[in-house]
Motif scaffolding. Sequence first.
Motif, PDB file in Angstrom:
ATOM      1  N   LEU A   1     132.638 -23.242 -15.605  1.00 33.72           N
ATOM      2  CA  LEU A   1     131.852 -22.636 -16.690  1.00 33.72           C
ATOM      3  C   LEU A   1     132.743 -21.943 -17.716  1.00 33.72           C
ATOM      4  CD1 LEU A   1     128.761 -21.166 -14.840  1.00 33.72           C
ATOM      5  CD2 LEU A   1     128.828 -23.070 -16.436  1.00 33.72           C
ATOM      6  N   SER A   2     133.763 -21.240 -17.249  1.00 34.15           N
ATOM      7  CA  SER A   2     134.651 -20.568 -18.198  1.00 34.15           C
ATOM      8  C   SER A   2     135.476 -21.580 -18.992  1.00 34.15           C
ATOM      9  CB  SER A   2     135.552 -19.567 -17.476  1.00 34.15           C
ATOM     10  OG  SER A   2     136.359 -20.214 -16.527  1.00 34.15           O
ATOM     11  N   ILE A   3     135.893 -22.675 -18.373  1.00 33.91           N
ATOM     12  CA  ILE A   3     136.608 -23.720 -19.109  1.00 33.91           C
ATOM     13  C   ILE A   3     135.689 -24.343 -20.158  1.00 33.91           C
ATOM     14  CG2 ILE A   3     137.667 -26.011 -18.931  1.00 33.91           C
ATOM     15  CD1 ILE A   3     138.651 -25.181 -16.137  1.00 33.91           C
ATOM     16  N   GLN A   4     134.465 -24.665 -19.756  1.00 34.70           N
ATOM     17  CA  GLN A   4     133.526 -25.320 -20.664  1.00 34.70           C
ATOM     18  C   GLN A   4     133.139 -24.397 -21.823  1.00 34.70           C
ATOM     19  OE1 GLN A   4     132.521 -28.605 -20.039  1.00 34.70           O
ATOM     20  NE2 GLN A   4     131.780 -28.502 -22.120  1.00 34.70           N
ATOM     21  N   VAL A   5     132.936 -23.121 -21.538  1.00 35.70           N
ATOM     22  CA  VAL A   5     132.602 -22.174 -22.615  1.00 35.70           C
ATOM     23  C   VAL A   5     133.774 -22.009 -23.565  1.00 35.70           C
ATOM     24  CG1 VAL A   5     132.110 -19.729 -23.080  1.00 35.70           C
ATOM     25  CG2 VAL A   5     130.815 -20.951 -21.348  1.00 35.70           C
ATOM     26  N   TRP A   6     134.993 -21.921 -23.031  1.00 33.94           N
ATOM     27  CA  TRP A   6     136.154 -21.771 -23.898  1.00 33.94           C
ATOM     28  C   TRP A   6     136.322 -22.993 -24.806  1.00 33.94           C
ATOM     29  CZ3 TRP A   6     140.808 -24.595 -23.907  1.00 33.94           C
ATOM     30  CH2 TRP A   6     141.748 -24.122 -24.818  1.00 33.94           C
ATOM     31  N   VAL A   7     136.171 -24.196 -24.238  1.00 35.38           N
ATOM     32  CA  VAL A   7     136.300 -25.417 -25.052  1.00 35.38           C
ATOM     33  C   VAL A   7     135.217 -25.440 -26.125  1.00 35.38           C
ATOM     34  CG1 VAL A   7     136.037 -27.934 -24.983  1.00 35.38           C
ATOM     35  CG2 VAL A   7     137.485 -26.797 -23.317  1.00 35.38           C
ATOM     36  N   SER A   8     134.006 -25.083 -25.761  1.00 35.43           N
ATOM     37  CA  SER A   8     132.899 -25.120 -26.717  1.00 35.43           C
ATOM     38  C   SER A   8     133.067 -24.103 -27.832  1.00 35.43           C
ATOM     39  CB  SER A   8     131.582 -24.870 -25.986  1.00 35.43           C
ATOM     40  OG  SER A   8     131.339 -25.887 -25.054  1.00 35.43           O
ATOM     41  N   LEU A   9     133.628 -22.939 -27.528  1.00 41.58           N
ATOM     42  CA  LEU A   9     133.820 -21.924 -28.561  1.00 41.58           C
ATOM     43  C   LEU A   9     135.103 -22.138 -29.349  1.00 41.58           C
ATOM     44  CD1 LEU A   9     132.692 -18.699 -26.686  1.00 41.58           C
ATOM     45  CD2 LEU A   9     131.456 -19.945 -28.459  1.00 41.58           C
TER      46      LEU A   9
ATOM     47  N   VAL B   1     117.614 -15.683   3.551  1.00 41.61           N
ATOM     48  CA  VAL B   1     118.983 -15.147   3.489  1.00 41.61           C
ATOM     49  C   VAL B   1     119.988 -16.289   3.400  1.00 41.61           C
ATOM     50  CG1 VAL B   1     120.704 -13.805   4.744  1.00 41.61           C
ATOM     51  CG2 VAL B   1     118.333 -13.057   4.713  1.00 41.61           C
ATOM     52  N   PHE B   2     119.782 -17.323   4.177  1.00 38.98           N
ATOM     53  CA  PHE B   2     120.667 -18.490   4.163  1.00 38.98           C
ATOM     54  C   PHE B   2     120.670 -19.155   2.792  1.00 38.98           C
ATOM     55  CE2 PHE B   2     121.221 -23.075   4.923  1.00 38.98           C
ATOM     56  CZ  PHE B   2     122.488 -23.052   5.455  1.00 38.98           C
ATOM     57  N   ILE B   3     119.504 -19.318   2.200  1.00 40.94           N
ATOM     58  CA  ILE B   3     119.378 -19.949   0.882  1.00 40.94           C
ATOM     59  C   ILE B   3     120.043 -19.100  -0.187  1.00 40.94           C
ATOM     60  CG2 ILE B   3     117.719 -20.630  -0.894  1.00 40.94           C
ATOM     61  CD1 ILE B   3     115.848 -21.461   1.417  1.00 40.94           C
ATOM     62  N   VAL B   4     119.856 -17.794  -0.134  1.00 40.27           N
ATOM     63  CA  VAL B   4     120.458 -16.889  -1.126  1.00 40.27           C
ATOM     64  C   VAL B   4     121.979 -16.891  -1.001  1.00 40.27           C
ATOM     65  CG1 VAL B   4     120.669 -14.454  -1.775  1.00 40.27           C
ATOM     66  CG2 VAL B   4     118.420 -15.449  -1.393  1.00 40.27           C
ATOM     67  N   ILE B   5     122.498 -16.915   0.215  1.00 45.03           N
ATOM     68  CA  ILE B   5     123.956 -16.934   0.410  1.00 45.03           C
ATOM     69  C   ILE B   5     124.560 -18.221  -0.151  1.00 45.03           C
ATOM     70  CG2 ILE B   5     125.759 -17.118   2.169  1.00 45.03           C
ATOM     71  CD1 ILE B   5     124.158 -15.099   3.816  1.00 45.03           C
ATOM     72  N   ARG B   6     123.951 -19.371   0.145  1.00 41.62           N
ATOM     73  CA  ARG B   6     124.477 -20.636  -0.375  1.00 41.62           C
ATOM     74  C   ARG B   6     124.361 -20.717  -1.893  1.00 41.62           C
ATOM     75  NH1 ARG B   6     126.801 -20.530   3.656  1.00 41.62           N
ATOM     76  NH2 ARG B   6     126.538 -21.913   5.428  1.00 41.62           N
ATOM     77  N   ALA B   7     123.289 -20.186  -2.459  1.00 48.43           N
ATOM     78  CA  ALA B   7     123.144 -20.183  -3.915  1.00 48.43           C
ATOM     79  C   ALA B   7     124.197 -19.279  -4.562  1.00 48.43           C
ATOM     80  CB  ALA B   7     121.745 -19.723  -4.304  1.00 48.43           C
ATOM     81  N   ALA B   8     124.474 -18.119  -3.961  1.00 51.65           N
ATOM     82  CA  ALA B   8     125.500 -17.220  -4.496  1.00 51.65           C
ATOM     83  C   ALA B   8     126.888 -17.851  -4.398  1.00 51.65           C
ATOM     84  CB  ALA B   8     125.469 -15.891  -3.750  1.00 51.65           C
ATOM     85  N   GLU B   9     127.161 -18.550  -3.299  1.00 53.30           N
ATOM     86  CA  GLU B   9     128.449 -19.232  -3.162  1.00 53.30           C
ATOM     87  C   GLU B   9     128.605 -20.324  -4.211  1.00 53.30           C
ATOM     88  OE1 GLU B   9     129.031 -18.655   1.654  1.00 53.30           O
ATOM     89  OE2 GLU B   9     128.246 -20.545   0.857  1.00 53.30           O
ATOM     90  N   SER B  10     127.555 -21.056  -4.454  1.00 54.56           N
ATOM     91  CA  SER B  10     127.604 -22.105  -5.476  1.00 54.56           C
ATOM     92  C   SER B  10     127.785 -21.509  -6.867  1.00 54.56           C
ATOM     93  CB  SER B  10     126.328 -22.940  -5.425  1.00 54.56           C
ATOM     94  OG  SER B  10     126.333 -23.902  -6.431  1.00 54.56           O
ATOM     95  N   PHE B  11     127.108 -20.412  -7.145  1.00 52.82           N
ATOM     96  CA  PHE B  11     127.240 -19.742  -8.442  1.00 52.82           C
ATOM     97  C   PHE B  11     128.658 -19.227  -8.658  1.00 52.82           C
ATOM     98  CE2 PHE B  11     126.987 -15.916 -11.077  1.00 52.82           C
ATOM     99  CZ  PHE B  11     126.446 -16.457 -12.227  1.00 52.82           C
ATOM    100  N   CYS B  12     129.235 -18.615  -7.636  1.00 57.95           N
ATOM    101  CA  CYS B  12     130.611 -18.103  -7.760  1.00 57.95           C
ATOM    102  C   CYS B  12     131.613 -19.241  -7.909  1.00 57.95           C
ATOM    103  CB  CYS B  12     130.961 -17.251  -6.544  1.00 57.95           C
ATOM    104  SG  CYS B  12     130.084 -15.691  -6.481  1.00 57.95           S
ATOM    105  N   ALA B  13     131.394 -20.346  -7.203  1.00 58.49           N
ATOM    106  CA  ALA B  13     132.292 -21.489  -7.304  1.00 58.49           C
ATOM    107  C   ALA B  13     132.212 -22.146  -8.677  1.00 58.49           C
ATOM    108  CB  ALA B  13     131.987 -22.506  -6.216  1.00 58.49           C
ATOM    109  N   ALA B  14     131.087 -21.992  -9.369  1.00 59.20           N
ATOM    110  CA  ALA B  14     130.925 -22.587 -10.696  1.00 59.20           C
ATOM    111  C   ALA B  14     131.628 -21.796 -11.791  1.00 59.20           C
ATOM    112  CB  ALA B  14     129.440 -22.714 -11.032  1.00 59.20           C
ATOM    113  N   GLY B  15     132.169 -20.638 -11.465  1.00 57.73           N
ATOM    114  CA  GLY B  15     132.799 -19.785 -12.473  1.00 57.73           C
ATOM    115  C   GLY B  15     133.948 -20.445 -13.205  1.00 57.73           C
ATOM    116  N   LEU B  16     134.768 -21.212 -12.502  1.00 58.51           N
ATOM    117  CA  LEU B  16     135.932 -21.824 -13.139  1.00 58.51           C
ATOM    118  C   LEU B  16     135.519 -22.873 -14.157  1.00 58.51           C
ATOM    119  CD1 LEU B  16     138.954 -22.080 -13.415  1.00 58.51           C
ATOM    120  CD2 LEU B  16     138.960 -23.616 -11.453  1.00 58.51           C
TER     121      LEU B  16
END
Length: 119
Positions: free
Chosen positions: A30-38, A13-28
């Motif tokens: 990732l969206s900048i990088q995808v927009w620049v690439s497209l 549970v601890f590992i899944v929570i930290r992985a989900a937090e890291s994934f959500c924090a990567a959203g900004l």
Amino acid sequence: MKPGWQEASLPIVFIVIRAAESFCAAGLFLSIQVWVSLRWRNFSRGLAVGIIAIMMVLGSAARGADSWFIKSYPWALPITAVSHLAEFYPDRWAVVLVGLIGGIIVGLAGSRDLARREW
């Protein structure tokens, strides 16, 4: 290694929570990088943005991991979200929300910008 750790159960549970937090924090970033690439069809522009951004993270981490820049820079948000992994870290949810909400906003703005382009 401590021999007692072999009998301890894996904190899934601890590992899944930290992985989900890291994934959500990567959203900004990732969206900048995808927009620049497209947005620009040239492969080297998207690659250059990513490389320069990571070099800035490495340079700022050398100055101090608790600096304001590291806590607000989009490419450093996932690292900040999982830092102090097992400890209480009061800025963790702020970093996760900045990444998640910022990613949604930049993703919507980037989608609108890409939809307005003439093909």
